[in-house]
Design a protein around this motif. Structure first.
Motif, PDB file in Angstrom:
ATOM      1  N   ILE A  17       0.840  -1.205   0.000  1.00 54.82           N
ATOM      2  CA  ILE A  17       0.000   0.000   0.000  1.00 54.82           C
ATOM      3  C   ILE A  17       0.877   1.258   0.000  1.00 54.82           C
ATOM      4  O   ILE A  17       0.608   2.227  -0.715  1.00 54.82           O
ATOM      5  CB  ILE A  17      -0.959  -0.002   1.210  1.00 54.82           C
ATOM      6  N   ASN A  18       1.935   1.227   0.802  1.00 57.54           N
ATOM      7  CA  ASN A  18       2.857   2.376   0.853  1.00 57.54           C
ATOM      8  C   ASN A  18       3.536   2.602  -0.491  1.00 57.54           C
ATOM      9  O   ASN A  18       3.757   3.748  -0.907  1.00 57.54           O
ATOM     10  CB  ASN A  18       3.898   2.168   1.949  1.00 57.54           C
TER      11      ASN A  18
ATOM     12  N   GLN B 179       1.963   6.996  -6.671  1.00 56.50           N
ATOM     13  CA  GLN B 179       0.719   7.684  -7.041  1.00 56.50           C
ATOM     14  C   GLN B 179      -0.235   6.780  -7.821  1.00 56.50           C
ATOM     15  O   GLN B 179      -0.925   7.237  -8.746  1.00 56.50           O
ATOM     16  CB  GLN B 179       1.039   8.939  -7.870  1.00 56.50           C
ATOM     17  N   LEU B 180      -0.281   5.506  -7.440  1.00 54.58           N
ATOM     18  CA  LEU B 180      -1.192   4.563  -8.092  1.00 54.58           C
ATOM     19  C   LEU B 180      -2.508   4.585  -7.324  1.00 54.58           C
ATOM     20  O   LEU B 180      -2.773   3.739  -6.471  1.00 54.58           O
ATOM     21  CB  LEU B 180      -0.575   3.162  -8.116  1.00 54.58           C
ATOM     22  N   LYS B 181      -3.317   5.581  -7.638  1.00 55.16           N
ATOM     23  CA  LYS B 181      -4.523   5.852  -6.852  1.00 55.16           C
ATOM     24  C   LYS B 181      -5.777   5.803  -7.708  1.00 55.16           C
ATOM     25  O   LYS B 181      -5.740   5.997  -8.919  1.00 55.16           O
ATOM     26  CB  LYS B 181      -4.395   7.228  -6.180  1.00 55.16           C
ATOM     27  N   GLU B 182      -6.895   5.543  -7.015  1.00 58.10           N
ATOM     28  CA  GLU B 182      -8.200   5.496  -7.674  1.00 58.10           C
ATOM     29  C   GLU B 182      -8.537   6.851  -8.289  1.00 58.10           C
ATOM     30  O   GLU B 182      -8.343   7.897  -7.664  1.00 58.10           O
ATOM     31  CB  GLU B 182      -9.272   5.093  -6.652  1.00 58.10           C
TER      32      GLU B 182
ATOM     33  N   GLY C 294      -8.265   8.916  -4.916  1.00 57.12           N
ATOM     34  CA  GLY C 294      -6.978   9.093  -4.239  1.00 57.12           C
ATOM     35  C   GLY C 294      -6.590   7.920  -3.370  1.00 57.12           C
ATOM     36  O   GLY C 294      -5.448   7.818  -2.913  1.00 57.12           O
ATOM     37  N   THR C 295      -7.540   6.979  -3.157  1.00 58.46           N
ATOM     38  CA  THR C 295      -7.219   5.760  -2.403  1.00 58.46           C
ATOM     39  C   THR C 295      -6.353   4.849  -3.274  1.00 58.46           C
ATOM     40  O   THR C 295      -6.650   4.669  -4.455  1.00 58.46           O
ATOM     41  CB  THR C 295      -8.514   5.019  -2.010  1.00 58.46           C
ATOM     42  N   PRO C 296      -5.294   4.285  -2.721  1.00 55.32           N
ATOM     43  CA  PRO C 296      -4.431   3.387  -3.511  1.00 55.32           C
ATOM     44  C   PRO C 296      -5.233   2.252  -4.150  1.00 55.32           C
ATOM     45  O   PRO C 296      -6.120   1.672  -3.515  1.00 55.32           O
ATOM     46  CB  PRO C 296      -3.444   2.843  -2.477  1.00 55.32           C
ATOM     47  N   THR C 297      -4.938   1.960  -5.405  1.00 60.50           N
ATOM     48  CA  THR C 297      -5.602   0.864  -6.104  1.00 60.50           C
ATOM     49  C   THR C 297      -4.551  -0.138  -6.592  1.00 60.50           C
ATOM     50  O   THR C 297      -3.382  -0.023  -6.227  1.00 60.50           O
ATOM     51  CB  THR C 297      -6.454   1.398  -7.275  1.00 60.50           C
ATOM     52  N   MET C 298      -4.972  -1.112  -7.370  1.00 55.68           N
ATOM     53  CA  MET C 298      -4.101  -2.218  -7.814  1.00 55.68           C
ATOM     54  C   MET C 298      -3.707  -3.105  -6.637  1.00 55.68           C
ATOM     55  O   MET C 298      -2.696  -3.804  -6.661  1.00 55.68           O
ATOM     56  CB  MET C 298      -2.853  -1.696  -8.532  1.00 55.68           C
TER      57      MET C 298
ATOM     58  N   LEU D  94      -9.359  -8.014   3.394  1.00 52.49           N
ATOM     59  CA  LEU D  94     -10.537  -7.340   3.936  1.00 52.49           C
ATOM     60  C   LEU D  94     -10.170  -6.452   5.127  1.00 52.49           C
ATOM     61  O   LEU D  94     -10.850  -5.457   5.407  1.00 52.49           O
ATOM     62  CB  LEU D  94     -11.587  -8.377   4.352  1.00 52.49           C
ATOM     63  N   TRP D  95      -9.101  -6.800   5.818  1.00 56.82           N
ATOM     64  CA  TRP D  95      -8.617  -5.988   6.937  1.00 56.82           C
ATOM     65  C   TRP D  95      -8.348  -4.553   6.485  1.00 56.82           C
ATOM     66  O   TRP D  95      -8.585  -3.600   7.223  1.00 56.82           O
ATOM     67  CB  TRP D  95      -7.348  -6.628   7.503  1.00 56.82           C
ATOM     68  N   TYR D  96      -7.852  -4.430   5.251  1.00 57.49           N
ATOM     69  CA  TYR D  96      -7.497  -3.111   4.722  1.00 57.49           C
ATOM     70  C   TYR D  96      -8.555  -2.572   3.753  1.00 57.49           C
ATOM     71  O   TYR D  96      -8.569  -1.376   3.466  1.00 57.49           O
ATOM     72  CB  TYR D  96      -6.152  -3.190   3.995  1.00 57.49           C
ATOM     73  N   ASN D  97      -9.412  -3.460   3.249  1.00 61.28           N
ATOM     74  CA  ASN D  97     -10.383  -3.063   2.249  1.00 61.28           C
ATOM     75  C   ASN D  97     -11.765  -2.769   2.839  1.00 61.28           C
ATOM     76  O   ASN D  97     -12.629  -2.231   2.163  1.00 61.28           O
ATOM     77  CB  ASN D  97     -10.499  -4.155   1.173  1.00 61.28           C
ATOM     78  N   SER D  98     -11.961  -3.103   4.120  1.00 64.04           N
ATOM     79  CA  SER D  98     -13.250  -2.821   4.753  1.00 64.04           C
ATOM     80  C   SER D  98     -13.407  -1.318   4.949  1.00 64.04           C
ATOM     81  O   SER D  98     -12.428  -0.567   4.946  1.00 64.04           O
ATOM     82  CB  SER D  98     -13.359  -3.549   6.091  1.00 64.04           C
ATOM     83  N   TYR D  99     -14.636  -0.878   5.129  1.00 64.83           N
ATOM     84  CA  TYR D  99     -14.940   0.552   5.217  1.00 64.83           C
ATOM     85  C   TYR D  99     -14.287   1.208   6.436  1.00 64.83           C
ATOM     86  O   TYR D  99     -14.377   0.676   7.536  1.00 64.83           O
ATOM     87  CB  TYR D  99     -16.456   0.737   5.288  1.00 64.83           C
ATOM     88  N   PRO D 100     -13.641   2.364   6.259  1.00 60.33           N
ATOM     89  CA  PRO D 100     -13.284   3.009   4.985  1.00 60.33           C
ATOM     90  C   PRO D 100     -12.020   2.368   4.413  1.00 60.33           C
ATOM     91  O   PRO D 100     -11.024   2.195   5.116  1.00 60.33           O
ATOM     92  CB  PRO D 100     -13.032   4.460   5.400  1.00 60.33           C
ATOM     93  N   ALA D 101     -12.049   2.012   3.153  1.00 63.54           N
ATOM     94  CA  ALA D 101     -10.973   1.237   2.534  1.00 63.54           C
ATOM     95  C   ALA D 101      -9.662   2.004   2.481  1.00 63.54           C
ATOM     96  O   ALA D 101      -9.637   3.191   2.167  1.00 63.54           O
ATOM     97  CB  ALA D 101     -11.380   0.825   1.125  1.00 63.54           C
ATOM     98  N   GLN D 102      -8.577   1.283   2.810  1.00 61.32           N
ATOM     99  CA  GLN D 102      -7.237   1.847   2.675  1.00 61.32           C
ATOM    100  C   GLN D 102      -6.614   1.490   1.333  1.00 61.32           C
ATOM    101  O   GLN D 102      -5.603   2.060   0.938  1.00 61.32           O
ATOM    102  CB  GLN D 102      -6.339   1.314   3.803  1.00 61.32           C
ATOM    103  N   VAL D 103      -7.250   0.518   0.648  1.00 61.90           N
ATOM    104  CA  VAL D 103      -6.749   0.082  -0.657  1.00 61.90           C
ATOM    105  C   VAL D 103      -7.889  -0.585  -1.415  1.00 61.90           C
ATOM    106  O   VAL D 103      -8.780  -1.192  -0.807  1.00 61.90           O
ATOM    107  CB  VAL D 103      -5.555  -0.890  -0.508  1.00 61.90           C
ATOM    108  N   PHE D 104      -7.878  -0.444  -2.731  1.00 58.99           N
ATOM    109  CA  PHE D 104      -8.832  -1.138  -3.600  1.00 58.99           C
ATOM    110  C   PHE D 104      -8.087  -2.212  -4.387  1.00 58.99           C
ATOM    111  O   PHE D 104      -6.911  -2.044  -4.720  1.00 58.99           O
ATOM    112  CB  PHE D 104      -9.497  -0.172  -4.570  1.00 58.99           C
ATOM    113  N   MET D 105      -8.789  -3.293  -4.700  1.00 60.35           N
ATOM    114  CA  MET D 105      -8.129  -4.371  -5.445  1.00 60.35           C
ATOM    115  C   MET D 105      -7.945  -4.014  -6.913  1.00 60.35           C
ATOM    116  O   MET D 105      -7.037  -4.519  -7.564  1.00 60.35           O
ATOM    117  CB  MET D 105      -8.920  -5.679  -5.302  1.00 60.35           C
TER     118      MET D 105
END
Length: 376
Positions: free
Chosen positions: A47-48, A54-57, A74-78, A264-275
């Protein structure tokens, strides 16, 4: 790979109790734990890195005014890279990598993950608004389906004895002693299933934790089905197609479930990362391939009912809009917005509540799916 190491240790030293490491149940548990550890420990560094580069939604215009999607830009994606590592590494460690079922599911997942990665790369890095052109993405999905379908259809001997008698068959839900034969249409059917499930999960990936949670529930169910299908006595008792070797798929399924929990630990609301598509296309395709390998294609509309309804909502919305625009000169809508989960958001239901309710429905559908083995 671990089973080869254990066989070597047994041959050289013959220590007592070491054989437990070769049991399918032990290796399945080992894969789940390994995947959970990988996804939890390595998610934060990845995620860092995504933030650093700058790989963000990107902001989606079509979701303006829907829920709080404006704040998600702006949330990290990939983050699918986290999932792919958490699934593939434990599978290679704990499964029999010479098993044709394992080979096909791993190759399929990696190829579809690669297609998704290219799509994300074009959107996030190259700033192409729509990413990979739809028809090129479809060609990649068809290619994966063609590989899986062709191997099963033309090379049944790779799957063990007597597989050539069942390679084009599938189980019919709620029916006893009846198996449907796709015959010469088998390869097109496989292509359709893999393409459809891959895109369906991609469409469902619209709320924090929605896609990964529902996929986890579906794959946990497939884990049980894989074990039963590969176990002669259980398959005979339930009167379903027995396929020797499919028990190894429980290891892949366990890795996916473990990886899903960690993600899911990081993707649950509010998500810190998207898949991103890297994850959704790979996971959706994996669900389709698993159903194909386990001869449970007709169970997909039930087990994957969440994905099926979401996709149907988009198809109906687009078809009705085009029809009414042609007939009345102005397009009309069935839903406030599609896919369906965004419709509920538009009705001012909080996304966390929507996600939990989707989980509940997914569990109910999983129970119904398992019930089809007895209610016949």
């Amino acid at each position: 790979m671990i089973i080869y190491l254990i066989d070597l240790i047994k041959e050289l030293f013959s220590p007592p109790g070491v054989g437990v490491f070769t049991y399918i149940t032990f290796r399945t548990a080992g894969a789940a734990i390994t995947a959970l550890i990988i996804s939890v420990l390595f998610a934060k560094p990845i995620i860092n890195k995504l933030k650093k580069y700058q790989l963000k939604e990107q902001y989606k215009d079509e979701l303006t005014g829907v829920g709080n999607h404006s704040s998600k830009a702006g949330t990290p994606t990939m983050g699918g890279l986290i999932l792919l590592n958490a699934v593939i590494i434990p599978t290679l460690l704990w499964a029999n990598i010479e098993n044709i079922f394992v080979i096909l599911i791993v190759i399929s997942t990696l190829l579809l993950g690669g297609i998704g990665f290219l799509d994300d790369y074009l959107k996030v890095v190259k700033k192409y608004k729509k990413g990979l052109i739809g028809r090129y993405k479809l060609v990649g999905q068809i290619f994966v389906g063609l590989i899986v379908g062709s191997v099963i259809y033309f090379f049944p001997d790779l799957f063990g004895s007597n597989f050539d008698n069942i390679n084009t068959l599938t189980t019919v839900p709620f029916s006893k002693n009846i198996n449907f034969d796709f015959g010469i249409f088998y390869i097109p059917v496989v292509i359709f299933i893999i393409t459809a499930t891959s895109n369906a999960v991609n469409l469902t990936d619209g709320l924090d934790g929605l896609a990964i949670g529902t996929v986890g529930i579906v794959v946990l169910t497939l884990l049980l089905i894989a074990y039963i299908t590969g176990h002669f006595e259980f398959a005979d008792y339930l009167n379903i197609i027995h396929i020797n070797g499919t028990a190894e798929l429980t290891i892949f399924c366990a890795a996916l479930v473990g990886g899903a929990l960690g993600f899911l630990w990081y993707n649950s609301y509010p998500a810190q990362v998207f898949m991103g598509d890297t994850g959704s296309l790979a996971l959706g395709g994996a669900v389709g391939v698993l159903c194909v390998l386990l001869k449970k294609e007709f169970l997909l509309p039930i087990l994957g009912g969440i994905f099926f309804v979401n996709t149907l909502s988009v198809i109906l919305q687009v078809a009705y809009f085009k029809y009414t625009k042609k007939k009345y000169g102005q397009g009309r809508r069935i839903f406030l917005i599609a896919p369906l989960h965004h419709h509920f958001e538009k009705k001012k239901i909080h996304e966390s509540k929507i996600v939990i309710r989707y989980y509940i429905v997914a569990v109910i559908l999983a129970i119904i799916t398992l019930a089809t083995f007895k209610i016949r």
